[in-house]
Design a protein around this motif. Structure first.
Motif, PDB file in Angstrom:
ATOM      1  N   CYS A  77      43.752 -40.832  95.550  1.00  0.00           N
ATOM      2  CA  CYS A  77      42.571 -40.685  96.406  1.00  0.00           C
ATOM      3  C   CYS A  77      41.318 -41.049  95.600  1.00  0.00           C
ATOM      4  N   LYS A  78      41.234 -40.537  94.380  1.00  0.00           N
ATOM      5  CA  LYS A  78      40.081 -40.824  93.539  1.00  0.00           C
ATOM      6  C   LYS A  78      40.106 -42.254  93.022  1.00  0.00           C
ATOM      7  N   ARG A  79      41.286 -42.780  92.700  1.00  0.00           N
ATOM      8  CA  ARG A  79      41.363 -44.179  92.260  1.00  0.00           C
ATOM      9  C   ARG A  79      40.826 -45.104  93.344  1.00  0.00           C
ATOM     10  N   ARG A  80      40.984 -44.714  94.601  1.00  0.00           N
ATOM     11  CA  ARG A  80      40.517 -45.541  95.710  1.00  0.00           C
ATOM     12  C   ARG A  80      39.079 -45.259  96.099  1.00  0.00           C
ATOM     13  N   GLY A  81      38.423 -44.376  95.370  1.00  0.00           N
ATOM     14  CA  GLY A  81      37.010 -44.118  95.635  1.00  0.00           C
ATOM     15  C   GLY A  81      36.766 -43.365  96.918  1.00  0.00           C
ATOM     16  N   GLN A  82      37.745 -42.606  97.390  1.00  0.00           N
ATOM     17  CA  GLN A  82      37.571 -41.861  98.630  1.00  0.00           C
ATOM     18  C   GLN A  82      36.862 -40.536  98.350  1.00  0.00           C
ATOM     19  N   VAL A  83      36.186 -40.053  99.386  1.00  0.00           N
ATOM     20  CA  VAL A  83      35.458 -38.791  99.253  1.00  0.00           C
ATOM     21  C   VAL A  83      36.392 -37.655  99.675  1.00  0.00           C
ATOM     22  N   CYS A  84      36.454 -36.604  98.883  1.00  0.00           N
ATOM     23  CA  CYS A  84      37.418 -35.522  99.106  1.00  0.00           C
ATOM     24  C   CYS A  84      37.106 -34.760 100.398  1.00  0.00           C
ATOM     25  N   VAL A  85      38.087 -34.696 101.297  1.00  0.00           N
ATOM     26  CA  VAL A  85      37.880 -34.016 102.578  1.00  0.00           C
ATOM     27  C   VAL A  85      37.964 -32.496 102.429  1.00  0.00           C
ATOM     28  N   LEU A  86      38.637 -32.043 101.377  1.00  0.00           N
ATOM     29  CA  LEU A  86      38.709 -30.596 101.175  1.00  0.00           C
ATOM     30  C   LEU A  86      37.344 -30.082 100.719  1.00  0.00           C
ATOM     31  N   VAL A  87      36.740 -30.792  99.778  1.00  0.00           N
ATOM     32  CA  VAL A  87      35.471 -30.342  99.211  1.00  0.00           C
ATOM     33  C   VAL A  87      34.300 -30.561 100.186  1.00  0.00           C
ATOM     34  N   THR A  88      34.344 -31.644 100.983  1.00  0.00           N
ATOM     35  CA  THR A  88      33.213 -31.915 101.875  1.00  0.00           C
ATOM     36  C   THR A  88      33.391 -31.352 103.280  1.00  0.00           C
ATOM     37  N   GLN A  89      34.635 -31.074 103.701  1.00  0.00           N
ATOM     38  CA  GLN A  89      34.858 -30.622 105.081  1.00  0.00           C
ATOM     39  C   GLN A  89      35.647 -29.336 105.184  1.00  0.00           C
ATOM     40  N   ASP A  90      36.043 -28.750 104.064  1.00  0.00           N
ATOM     41  CA  ASP A  90      36.961 -27.599 104.073  1.00  0.00           C
ATOM     42  C   ASP A  90      38.289 -27.944 104.750  1.00  0.00           C
ATOM     43  N   ALA A  91      38.667 -29.209 104.754  1.00  0.00           N
ATOM     44  CA  ALA A  91      39.928 -29.592 105.410  1.00  0.00           C
ATOM     45  C   ALA A  91      41.105 -29.150 104.541  1.00  0.00           C
ATOM     46  N   PRO A  92      42.144 -28.567 105.157  1.00  0.00           N
ATOM     47  CA  PRO A  92      43.280 -28.061 104.369  1.00  0.00           C
ATOM     48  C   PRO A  92      44.196 -29.188 103.918  1.00  0.00           C
ATOM     49  N   CYS A  93      43.773 -29.902 102.889  1.00  0.00           N
ATOM     50  CA  CYS A  93      44.446 -31.114 102.435  1.00  0.00           C
ATOM     51  C   CYS A  93      45.578 -30.753 101.483  1.00  0.00           C
ATOM     52  N   LEU A  94      46.764 -31.367 101.704  1.00  0.00           N
ATOM     53  CA  LEU A  94      47.913 -31.117 100.844  1.00  0.00           C
ATOM     54  C   LEU A  94      47.971 -32.076  99.648  1.00  0.00           C
ATOM     55  N   GLY A  95      46.931 -32.928  99.529  1.00  0.00           N
ATOM     56  CA  GLY A  95      46.919 -33.895  98.432  1.00  0.00           C
ATOM     57  C   GLY A  95      47.137 -33.314  97.040  1.00  0.00           C
ATOM     58  N   PRO A  96      46.582 -32.136  96.723  1.00  0.00           N
ATOM     59  CA  PRO A  96      46.731 -31.625  95.352  1.00  0.00           C
ATOM     60  C   PRO A  96      48.161 -31.271  94.949  1.00  0.00           C
ATOM     61  N   ILE A  97      49.096 -31.180  95.911  1.00  0.00           N
ATOM     62  CA  ILE A  97      50.470 -30.836  95.534  1.00  0.00           C
ATOM     63  C   ILE A  97      51.478 -31.891  95.982  1.00  0.00           C
ATOM     64  N   THR A  98      50.974 -32.964  96.630  1.00  0.00           N
ATOM     65  CA  THR A  98      51.878 -33.958  97.224  1.00  0.00           C
ATOM     66  C   THR A  98      51.969 -35.189  96.329  1.00  0.00           C
ATOM     67  N   VAL A  99      53.182 -35.727  96.227  1.00  0.00           N
ATOM     68  CA  VAL A  99      53.363 -36.927  95.414  1.00  0.00           C
ATOM     69  C   VAL A  99      52.851 -38.128  96.198  1.00  0.00           C
ATOM     70  N   THR A 100      52.237 -39.073  95.512  1.00  0.00           N
ATOM     71  CA  THR A 100      51.666 -40.216  96.218  1.00  0.00           C
ATOM     72  C   THR A 100      52.726 -41.266  96.513  1.00  0.00           C
ATOM     73  N   GLY A 101      52.341 -42.232  97.294  1.00  0.00           N
ATOM     74  CA  GLY A 101      53.236 -43.279  97.762  1.00  0.00           C
ATOM     75  C   GLY A 101      52.560 -43.975  98.932  1.00  0.00           C
ATOM     76  N   CYS A 102      51.790 -43.194  99.684  1.00  0.00           N
ATOM     77  CA  CYS A 102      51.050 -43.732 100.823  1.00  0.00           C
ATOM     78  C   CYS A 102      49.706 -44.289 100.375  1.00  0.00           C
ATOM     79  N   GLY A 103      49.284 -44.000  99.099  1.00  0.00           N
ATOM     80  CA  GLY A 103      47.953 -44.409  98.692  1.00  0.00           C
ATOM     81  C   GLY A 103      46.865 -43.548  99.319  1.00  0.00           C
ATOM     82  N   ALA A 104      47.144 -42.273  99.526  1.00  0.00           N
ATOM     83  CA  ALA A 104      46.149 -41.327 100.066  1.00  0.00           C
ATOM     84  C   ALA A 104      45.620 -41.807 101.417  1.00  0.00           C
TER      85      ALA A 104
END
Ligand code: SF4
Ligand code: SF4
Ligand code: SF4
Ligand code: SF4
Lengths: 373, 307
Positions: free
Chosen positions: B183-210
């Motif tokens: 997510c950060k490599r792609r320069g995306q803005v974190c939805v958890l930090v900016t929207q309180d969205a319950p994002c599973l990114g911190p524990i999920t293995v990548t493959g989709c490219g966030a």
């Protein structure tokens, strides 16, 4: 100190036009997806005019404010790092010819002059550290090329975030060095001073006037207020000994119960420089591409050595981050790797505050070592 | 898990025949096979370099064929599949389950947490005609596998990269990075930090490219838990963001509910009392009020994630 001149707000566009005329691609702050990000900027209407950024641990919110200032916020998730140390970059390609021989070609992006507008004091200090890592001793060709073509317009901070602590690390909020041009924003316009010959030449082309005593005093007062408003601090500027003497501190276990080992702190930290490389063979067997990606000491691969993970758990990974950032960096680059930007605090999904962790772990240092800057 | 086993294949130029590739299907929606069919020009390259011996969605059918590499889509959900996966294993040298069903049971593994017999009885007038085991299992619960490629559906570039590596005689990469890093490599803005969205990114293995965060949505975790997944810590964070315990658990009940770390969370996790939470004690600023929420005038469109 170089004398400041004054650029009335209505002439800010002239700066963009001048940079454009000199062949620079302008990069600057703008609002995207609820944050201030740095990207291509055509003209000043895209700047975050009348926007403030409210940052606390694990939380970042923009808000509309009742003014016309463009830089009345501290920072966003990134600034210079991704522009120079690319998050994803092809290093070389391998091709196989008809006889089966392999040929290797280096991949270098074409040169492009870039001007970044709105660089902060913390970003400049971080840039000096990235230069030491990437450009000085064993120069990284892509980084060096992009660095060489970079023009920097700094803006001093009048509105630090709750998470900022650059006054404690000694980098800001005023800008002392490292820019071609430095701006200090006031309601009616900008104090401008040049830091390089390129900056001086730019100044000559701008409709500047002498600032009034009131404007100079106002700018000074705002920066001083910005300094005083910061309430976080590290327990000292050199925590190396204290950290390495406390490798078994119980706080490492405690922070590991809160930390996700997600690596967001590393990704937003403007000084972190770790990368990994991947080989990407083409499906037809004709060649392969070597890419470099941002890595982090919170990932498994980072500590994978010869069949085993040296840092298998969150405790050892968090400890690596903090001890390298605030300790090991002194051995490598003669100073701490933290410039007090507070990004790792705001962009940590669980709001872990490295100043709180450092204060808990280095409590011995905070009593004895209040060294002078 | 640190690295997959060595590649079984010699570099392709030194084989005197084309390597054989089979694509098998168990209980699934066929989406992973379609992800392969969608590979465009790469699929043609693939067909040139491999002898494709079985791939039902592509019209090639020989379910008993011997293969050097076998991709398996779907979970083991019936008695027949439990037998068939043993046969597939015996006839394949490199077995690679693809997709959430084959690597964690998929959406159908939701029944593992319930009384499946009672569910079936409540849905079908004559449940005796339904051949279903009480659980939907990952392939690896039945046979040894060489490398798992998760995702719902599996990532086409990841499958192609693994096959290309095998063709080159190299061990394919087992992706371990978390979504956040991508997510950060792609320069995306974190939805958890900016929207309180319950994002599973911190524990999920990548493959989709966030992918979901790139669209302003919280990650659903369809690639499953990464290595060292701090699942309980993230669940606690969701509770602090205002989700009740039931809503927190539902975040882990999508395609990957069968993954061991999620099963453990669903069995054992209870929110800690808010006042004692370490995050809140570090800084009061992280606990927010509804007034704070109203300040977020300029966040990306944040609809409720829990539709
Ligand atoms: S450690 Fe944190 S505060 Fe320090 S420079 Fe890095 S991101 Fe900024
Ligand atoms: S080891 Fe960790 S803290 Fe140090 S530069 Fe690398 S990612 Fe940053
Ligand atoms: S400190 Fe925060 S941002 Fe860094 S790895 Fe831990 S949870 Fe992620
Ligand atoms: S949006 Fe999700 S995946 Fe992206 S950095 Fe935030 S928590 Fe991680």
């Amino acid at each position: 100190m170089i004398a400041s001149r004054f650029l009335p707000r209505q002439h800010l566009q002239t700066l963009f036009d001048q940079l454009d005329a000199l062949g620079y691609r302008c990069i600057g702050p703008q609002v995207r997806d609820g944050a201030i990000v740095y990207d291509r900027l055509g003209d000043l209407t895209a700047l975050p005019i009348g926007i403030g950024a409210h940052q606390t641990p694990g939380r970042y919110r923009l808000e509309h404010q009742d003014h016309q200032r463009c830089f009345a916020w501290a920072n966003g998730p990134q600034a210079l790092k991704p522009l120079l140390f690319a998050p994803h970059e092809t290093l070389w390609r391998t091709e196989r010819d008809d006889a089966g021989r392999l040929a290797f070609t280096r991949e270098l992006q074409p040169a492009q002059r870039q001007a970044v507008i709105g660089v902060r004091a913390c970003d400049l200090a971080a840039l000096a550290l990235q230069d030491a890592h990437f450009a000085d001793a064993r120069a990284d060709p892509s980084y060096s090329r992009r660095r060489h073509d970079l023009l920097l317009v700094g803006v001093e901070c009048g509105q630090p975030a709750d998470t900022c602590f650059c006054a404690s690390t000694g980098e800001g909020p005023a800008i002392s060095t490292g820019t071609d041009l430095t701006l200090t924003e006031l309601d009616a316009g900008f104090l401008v001073r040049a830091g390089t010959e390129v900056g001086s030449a730019l100044c000559d082309a701008l409709p500047l006037r002498a600032p009034s005593d009131g404007e100079l005093a106002q700018a000074e007062a705002e920066i001083e207020q910005a300094r005083l408003s910061q309430h976080r601090s590290l327990p000292g500027r050199n925590l190396r000994e204290s950290l390495f003497a406390n490798l078994d501190h119980p706080r490492w276990d405690e922070v590991a119960t809160r930390c996700l080992a997600c690596g967001n702190c590393v990704a937003v930290c403007p000084t972190c420089f770790c990368s990994t490389e991947r080989e990407q063979p083409s499906i037809d067997g004709s060649g392969s591409t070597r890419v470099r990606l941002w890595d982090s000491c919170f990932s498994a691969e980072h500590s994978y050595v010869h069949g085993r993970l040296l840092r298998p758990d969150t405790r050892t990974r968090y400890r690596q981050w903090l001890t390298h950032k605030l300790g090991g960096w002194h051995d490598q680059y003669g100073r701490s790797g933290c410039v007090g930007c507070g990004r790792c605090i705001a962009w940590c999904p669980v709001g872990i505050d490295l100043t709180a962790e450092a204060n808990a772990i280095c409590s011995d240092a905070s009593e004895s070592a209040q060294e002078a800057p | 898990m640190t690295s997959p086993p060595k590649s079984p294949l010699q570099p392709v130029d030194s084989l005197d025949r084309r390597p054989r590739l089979a694509v098998h299907k168990l209980s699934s929606c066929d989406g992973c096979q379609l992800a392969l069919l969608n590979a465009g020009a790469s699929l043609l390259r693939l067909a040139e370099r491999f002898d494709i011996v079985h791939f039902a969605e592509a019209g090639i059918i020989d379910v008993d064929a011997e293969a050097d590499i076998a991709l398996v889509e779907g979970s083991v959900s019936t008695a027949e599949e439990a037998e068939r996966i043993q046969t597939i294993r015996a006839r394949s040298r490199w077995l690679m389950p693809i997709g959430a069903c084959a690597t964690a049971g998929g959406p159908q593994a939701l029944k593992n947490l319930a009384n499946a017999e009672a569910w079936i009885a409540s849905s079908y007038p004559e449940p005796q005609h339904i051949d279903a085991r009480p659980t939907a299992d990952a392939v690896a619960a039945h046979v040894h596998v060489e490398l798992e490629l998760p995702g719902c559906p599996v990532s086409t570039p990841q499958v192609l990269a693994a096959l290309a590596s095998l063709l080159a005689g190299a061990t394919p990469l087992a992706e371990q990075d978390k979504i956040c890093l991508d997510c950060k490599r792609r320069g995306q803005v974190c939805v958890l930090v900016t929207q309180d969205a319950p994002c599973l990114g911190p524990i999920t293995v990548t493959g989709c490219g966030a992918l979901c965060p790139s669209l302003g949505r919280a990650c659903y975790g369809c690639y499953g838990p990464a290595e060292n997944p701090e699942v309980a810590t993230l669940a606690q964070r969701f509770a602090e963001l205002g989700l009740d315990a039931e809503a927190v658990k539902r975040r882990f009940l999508f395609q990957q509910s069968g993954a061991a770390p999620f099963q453990q969370l669903l069995r054992e996790w209870h929110p800690k009392p808010r006042a004692g939470s370490a995050t809140a004690s570090v800084d009061q600023g992280s606990s927010m009020t509804s007034e704070d929420r109203d300040h977020s005038m300029i966040s990306a469109s944040g609809e409720d994630e829990d539709d």
